[in-house]
Design a protein around this motif. Structure first.
Motif, PDB file in Angstrom:
ATOM      1  N   LEU A 113     -33.358   5.267 -18.778  1.00 23.08           N
ATOM      2  CA  LEU A 113     -33.854   3.997 -18.249  1.00 23.08           C
ATOM      3  C   LEU A 113     -33.156   2.826 -18.929  1.00 23.08           C
ATOM      4  O   LEU A 113     -32.730   1.868 -18.262  1.00 23.08           O
ATOM      5  CB  LEU A 113     -35.359   3.890 -18.451  1.00 23.08           C
ATOM      6  N   GLY A 114     -33.019   2.904 -20.246  1.00 26.37           N
ATOM      7  CA  GLY A 114     -32.326   1.835 -20.953  1.00 26.37           C
ATOM      8  C   GLY A 114     -30.903   1.661 -20.476  1.00 26.37           C
ATOM      9  O   GLY A 114     -30.426   0.531 -20.266  1.00 26.37           O
ATOM     10  N   LEU A 115     -30.190   2.777 -20.261  1.00 26.05           N
ATOM     11  CA  LEU A 115     -28.809   2.701 -19.783  1.00 26.05           C
ATOM     12  C   LEU A 115     -28.734   2.173 -18.355  1.00 26.05           C
ATOM     13  O   LEU A 115     -27.816   1.424 -17.995  1.00 26.05           O
ATOM     14  CB  LEU A 115     -28.164   4.083 -19.851  1.00 26.05           C
ATOM     15  N   GLY A 116     -29.720   2.543 -17.534  1.00 27.47           N
ATOM     16  CA  GLY A 116     -29.735   2.052 -16.159  1.00 27.47           C
ATOM     17  C   GLY A 116     -29.937   0.549 -16.105  1.00 27.47           C
ATOM     18  O   GLY A 116     -29.265  -0.165 -15.345  1.00 27.47           O
ATOM     19  N   VAL A 117     -30.876   0.040 -16.904  1.00 25.38           N
ATOM     20  CA  VAL A 117     -31.097  -1.406 -16.959  1.00 25.38           C
ATOM     21  C   VAL A 117     -29.854  -2.097 -17.502  1.00 25.38           C
ATOM     22  O   VAL A 117     -29.438  -3.149 -17.003  1.00 25.38           O
ATOM     23  CB  VAL A 117     -32.328  -1.722 -17.835  1.00 25.38           C
ATOM     24  N   ASP A 118     -29.251  -1.524 -18.509  1.00 19.58           N
ATOM     25  CA  ASP A 118     -28.027  -2.064 -19.107  1.00 19.58           C
ATOM     26  C   ASP A 118     -26.939  -2.241 -18.052  1.00 19.58           C
ATOM     27  O   ASP A 118     -26.365  -3.329 -17.891  1.00 19.58           O
ATOM     28  CB  ASP A 118     -27.558  -1.105 -20.204  1.00 19.58           C
ATOM     29  N   ALA A 119     -26.643  -1.176 -17.307  1.00 20.15           N
ATOM     30  CA  ALA A 119     -25.595  -1.238 -16.281  1.00 20.15           C
ATOM     31  C   ALA A 119     -25.941  -2.241 -15.192  1.00 20.15           C
ATOM     32  O   ALA A 119     -25.067  -2.979 -14.711  1.00 20.15           O
ATOM     33  CB  ALA A 119     -25.386   0.150 -15.676  1.00 20.15           C
ATOM     34  N   ALA A 120     -27.224  -2.284 -14.794  1.00 18.78           N
ATOM     35  CA  ALA A 120     -27.642  -3.211 -13.741  1.00 18.78           C
ATOM     36  C   ALA A 120     -27.479  -4.667 -14.173  1.00 18.78           C
ATOM     37  O   ALA A 120     -27.049  -5.520 -13.382  1.00 18.78           O
ATOM     38  CB  ALA A 120     -29.099  -2.937 -13.360  1.00 18.78           C
ATOM     39  N   VAL A 121     -27.797  -4.961 -15.430  1.00 21.28           N
ATOM     40  CA  VAL A 121     -27.653  -6.329 -15.934  1.00 21.28           C
ATOM     41  C   VAL A 121     -26.189  -6.751 -15.932  1.00 21.28           C
ATOM     42  O   VAL A 121     -25.842  -7.852 -15.488  1.00 21.28           O
ATOM     43  CB  VAL A 121     -28.248  -6.441 -17.355  1.00 21.28           C
ATOM     44  N   VAL A 122     -25.299  -5.873 -16.404  1.00 21.69           N
ATOM     45  CA  VAL A 122     -23.872  -6.214 -16.429  1.00 21.69           C
ATOM     46  C   VAL A 122     -23.345  -6.426 -15.011  1.00 21.69           C
ATOM     47  O   VAL A 122     -22.593  -7.376 -14.744  1.00 21.69           O
ATOM     48  CB  VAL A 122     -23.054  -5.116 -17.144  1.00 21.69           C
ATOM     49  N   ALA A 123     -23.740  -5.554 -14.084  1.00 16.71           N
ATOM     50  CA  ALA A 123     -23.283  -5.687 -12.694  1.00 16.71           C
ATOM     51  C   ALA A 123     -23.784  -6.994 -12.078  1.00 16.71           C
ATOM     52  O   ALA A 123     -23.029  -7.698 -11.386  1.00 16.71           O
ATOM     53  CB  ALA A 123     -23.768  -4.494 -11.874  1.00 16.71           C
ATOM     54  N   ALA A 124     -25.049  -7.326 -12.314  1.00 10.94           N
ATOM     55  CA  ALA A 124     -25.613  -8.551 -11.756  1.00 10.94           C
ATOM     56  C   ALA A 124     -24.903  -9.780 -12.309  1.00 10.94           C
ATOM     57  O   ALA A 124     -24.592 -10.728 -11.565  1.00 10.94           O
ATOM     58  CB  ALA A 124     -27.114  -8.622 -12.055  1.00 10.94           C
ATOM     59  N   VAL A 125     -24.630  -9.779 -13.600  1.00 15.91           N
ATOM     60  CA  VAL A 125     -23.942 -10.924 -14.203  1.00 15.91           C
ATOM     61  C   VAL A 125     -22.506 -11.016 -13.700  1.00 15.91           C
ATOM     62  O   VAL A 125     -21.982 -12.119 -13.491  1.00 15.91           O
ATOM     63  CB  VAL A 125     -23.994 -10.821 -15.740  1.00 15.91           C
ATOM     64  N   ALA A 126     -21.858  -9.880 -13.459  1.00 12.81           N
ATOM     65  CA  ALA A 126     -20.506  -9.911 -12.903  1.00 12.81           C
ATOM     66  C   ALA A 126     -20.495 -10.621 -11.550  1.00 12.81           C
ATOM     67  O   ALA A 126     -19.609 -11.435 -11.259  1.00 12.81           O
ATOM     68  CB  ALA A 126     -19.969  -8.487 -12.759  1.00 12.81           C
ATOM     69  N   VAL A 127     -21.497 -10.331 -10.722  1.00 13.15           N
ATOM     70  CA  VAL A 127     -21.592 -10.990  -9.415  1.00 13.15           C
ATOM     71  C   VAL A 127     -21.845 -12.485  -9.587  1.00 13.15           C
ATOM     72  O   VAL A 127     -21.214 -13.324  -8.930  1.00 13.15           O
ATOM     73  CB  VAL A 127     -22.709 -10.342  -8.569  1.00 13.15           C
ATOM     74  N   LEU A 128     -22.769 -12.837 -10.478  1.00 12.13           N
ATOM     75  CA  LEU A 128     -23.081 -14.249 -10.704  1.00 12.13           C
ATOM     76  C   LEU A 128     -21.868 -15.019 -11.216  1.00 12.13           C
ATOM     77  O   LEU A 128     -21.596 -16.140 -10.770  1.00 12.13           O
ATOM     78  CB  LEU A 128     -24.233 -14.372 -11.708  1.00 12.13           C
ATOM     79  N   VAL A 129     -21.136 -14.416 -12.151  1.00 13.37           N
ATOM     80  CA  VAL A 129     -19.957 -15.079 -12.699  1.00 13.37           C
ATOM     81  C   VAL A 129     -18.877 -15.230 -11.630  1.00 13.37           C
ATOM     82  O   VAL A 129     -18.208 -16.258 -11.540  1.00 13.37           O
ATOM     83  CB  VAL A 129     -19.424 -14.294 -13.916  1.00 13.37           C
TER      84      VAL A 129
END
Length: 485
Positions: free
Chosen positions: A455-471
C-alpha cells in the motif's frame, strides 16, 4: 508553449568555463558536508534492531532514533538560513558542522537511550544549519550560468546518493563493526571537513543585513516541528491518536499562519512573489516529491528485505549497493539528457520513470524472487529520480536575476530537506496502518507486513505520477526570463 531550456550541457559543465583548482576544492568540501548529512538520514535504518538490543530500546521506541534527527533537521531549516544571512554564512556553516561532529561523537559513545537520542537531535540541528548555509556558499562561490548549474547538479545528486549509500554502509558496517561504527564514521567525516574547510571558504553575507522575521521564523519552525512529529508518531500509533491529530492540526494551522505572515513581512523568510513564478513553484514541487517518495521507496524496501524475506543487514546493503551504482550512472548521464532534450522534458521523464518502476514493486511477493525485483525496479526508479533532481534544480533557479538567486536556491534546499524529512513518516504511517489492519484480520506477520508495504509503495507511485502530470501542465507556458523558446 512548453517551458524548456535550450539544449546545452548545463550541470555537466562541458560548455562551462573551467573551474580553478580552488573552486573544485570548495565544491568538494561543500558537497562532502551535504553528503554526510544525507548519509545520516539513512545509515541507521538497517541497524535499528541491533541498536535497540544494545541500548535496551523497545520496538516502539526505535522510531525515535529517526524522528529525533528528523524533527530539528526539518524544523529549523529556514530559520538557520536567515541566521546565516545575519551573522555570516561561513561562520554559521562551520558552527553547524562542529555541532554535527560533536553530536556524532555523543551518539557513538551513547551509554543509554537518552544520550543516544540527544546526540541524534543535536545531529539534526547541525544538519539544519549545514544544508542551507552550504547551499548559499555554493551559489555565492559559483556564478550564475553553467558553472552554478554544474555545482547545483553535483550537490543535488550527492544529496540523493548519500541516502542510498547510507543504506549500504549501514548494513555492511553494522554486520562487521557494530552499529556504533555508523555514527563514528559521521564523526570522522565531519572532523575531516572541519580541518580543511576554514582555509578554503570565504565569508559571505547579503550586501544589506536583513532583519529577522521573528513571526515567520516562529510559525514555520513550529509548523514543521508539529507536522513532522505528528507524521512520525502516526507511523507508530496510527492517525487516530489524540496527540497525532492535535500535532497535525497545529502544524497545518501554523503553516497557514506562516503564509499570511510572509505576505505582509518586509523581509520574509520565503519570497511569496517568487513562488508565483511557474518555474520556481512547479520545479520545487517536483523536487520535494521526488525526494520524499524515493527515500520512502528505499525505507519500505528495507522493511521488505529484512522483515518479509528475512535478509541480513549485510545482504540488504548489497541490494542497495546496486542501486547506488545506478544512481552514479544516472548522475553522470543527467547533464547529457538535459543537453539533448531540455530541462522540462528531462524532469518529466525522470518523474515518469520513477513512478512506473515504483509501481512495478507492487508485484513483490514472499519468495526470493522478490529480492531481484526490488533490486532491478528500485535501481531503474533511481535513475529517473536522479534525472528529476538535477533537472528540477536547474528549472527552479533559471530565468532569475542575480539578486534573487539566493532566495531561489534557498527554496531548492528547503524542498530537498523537507522532502527527505516528511516522506518516510508519512507513508510509513500509511503502511503501518494497513499492516495493523491485516494483522487484526488474521494475517500472519509476513503477509500483513507485505500488505502494508505494498500500500505504501502504491501511494508513493501514485503521488509521483500525479505530480508529473501537474508539473507537465503547470510548465506549459512561455518561460519567464531568459532562455525562453
Amino acid at each position: 508553449m512548453a517551458i524548456d531550456s535550450p539544449p546545452r550541457t548545463t550541470p555537466s559543465g562541458a560548455a562551462a568555463p573551467g573551474m580553478s583548482a580552488r573552486d573544485k576544492l570548495v565544491l568538494l568540501v561543500l558537497c562532502a558536508a551535504q553528503f554526510i548529512v544525507a548519509l545520516d538520514f539513512s545509515i541507521l535504518n538497517v541497524a535499528l534492531p541491533v541498536l535497540g538490543d544494545d541500548l535496551g530500546m523497545g520496538q516502539a521506541d526505535l522510531q525515535w532514533a529517526v524522528t529525533a534527527f528528523a524533527l530539528p533537521s526539518g524544523g529549523f531549516l529556514l530559520l538557520s538560513g536567515r541566521i546565516a544571512d545575519l551573522y555570516g554564512r561561513r561562520r554559521v556553516f562551520l558552527a553547524g558542522l562542529a555541532l554535527f561532529t560533536a553530536a556524532s561523537v555523543l551518539a557513538t559513545l551513547a551509554w543509554a537511550p537518552a544520550a543516544f537520542l540527544a546526540g541524534r537531535a543535536l545531529q539534526g540541528l547541525g544538519a539544519a544549519v549545514i544544508v542551507p548555509t552550504g547551499m548559499s556558499l555554493l551559489t555565492t562561490t559559483f556564478a550564475e550560468g553553467p558553472q552554478r548549474e554544474r555545482a547545483l547538479g553535483v550537490s543535488s545528486t550527492l544529496l540523493s546518493l548519500g541516502f542510498t549509500i547510507g543504506m549500504v554502509l549501514g548494513g555492511v558496517m553494522t554486520d562487521t563493526l557494530g552499529w556504533r561504527s555508523t555514527m563514528g564514521l559521521l564523526a570522522l567525516a565531519g572532523l575531516g571537513i572541519l580541518v580543511v574547510a576554514p582555509g578554503l571558504l570565504t565569508e559571505s553575507r547579503p550586501p544589506q543585513r536583513p532583519r529577522v522575521d521573528i513571526p515567520g521564523a516562529v510559525t514555520v519552525t513550529g509548523g514543521l516541528l508539529a507536522l513532522i512529529y505528528g507524521l512520525s508518531t502516526a507511523a507508530q500509533q496510527g492517525f487516530g491518536g489524540a496527540d497525532v491529530l492535535v500535532a497535525l492540526v497545529l502544524g497545518a494551522a501554523l503553516l497557514v499562519a506562516f503564509v499570511v505572515v510572509e505576505s505582509r513581512a518586509a523581509e520574509p523568510l520565503i519570497s511569496l512573489p517568487m513562488l508565483r513564478r511557474r518555474t520556481v513553484a512547479w520545479g520545487n514541487l517536483a523536487g520535494l516529491v521526488t525526494f520524499a517518495m524515493m527515500t520512502t521507496v528505499v525505507f519500505l524496501l528495507t522493511l521488505y528485505l529484512q522483515e518479509v524475506l528475512e535478509l541480513s543487514a549485510f545482504r540488504t546493503g548489497l541490494v542497495f549497493g546496486v542501486q547506488g551504482i545506478f544512481a552514479v550512472a544516472a548522475g553522470m548521464t543527467a547533464p547529457r539528457v538535459i543537453a539533448r532534450f531540455g530541462t522540462r522534458t528531462t524532469l518529466l521523464a525522470g518523474l515518469a520513470v520513477q513512478a512506473v518502476f515504483s509501481a512495478a514493486l507492487l508485484a513483490l511477493g514472499q519468495d526470493a524472487s522478490g529480492a531481484w525485483l526490488a533490486l532491478v525496479a528500485a535501481s531503474i526508479a533511481c535513475v529517473g529520480h536522479l534525472w528529476a533532481i538535477v533537472a528540477y534544480g536547474v528549472t527552479a533557479t533559471s530565468g532569475l536575476p542575480d539578486t534573487e538567486q539566493g532566495l531561489a536556491t534557498g527554496l531548492v534546499t528547503s524542498s530537498q530537506q523537507i522532502g527527505l524529512t516528511i516522506g518516510i513518516p508519512l507513508l510509513s504511517a500509511v503502511s503501518s496502518a494497513r499492516t495493523a489492519a491485516l494483522s487484526e484480520g488474521g494475517s500472519d506477520f509476513a503477509s500483513a507486513t507485505l500488505g502494508g508495504i505494498r500500500l505504501g509503495l502504491g501511494v508513493d507511485a501514485a503521488v509521483v505520477a500525479a505530480v508529473a502530470v501537474l508539473v507537465a501542465v503547470g510548465l506549459r507556458t512561455r518561460r519567464e526570463g531568459r532562455g525562453a523558446r
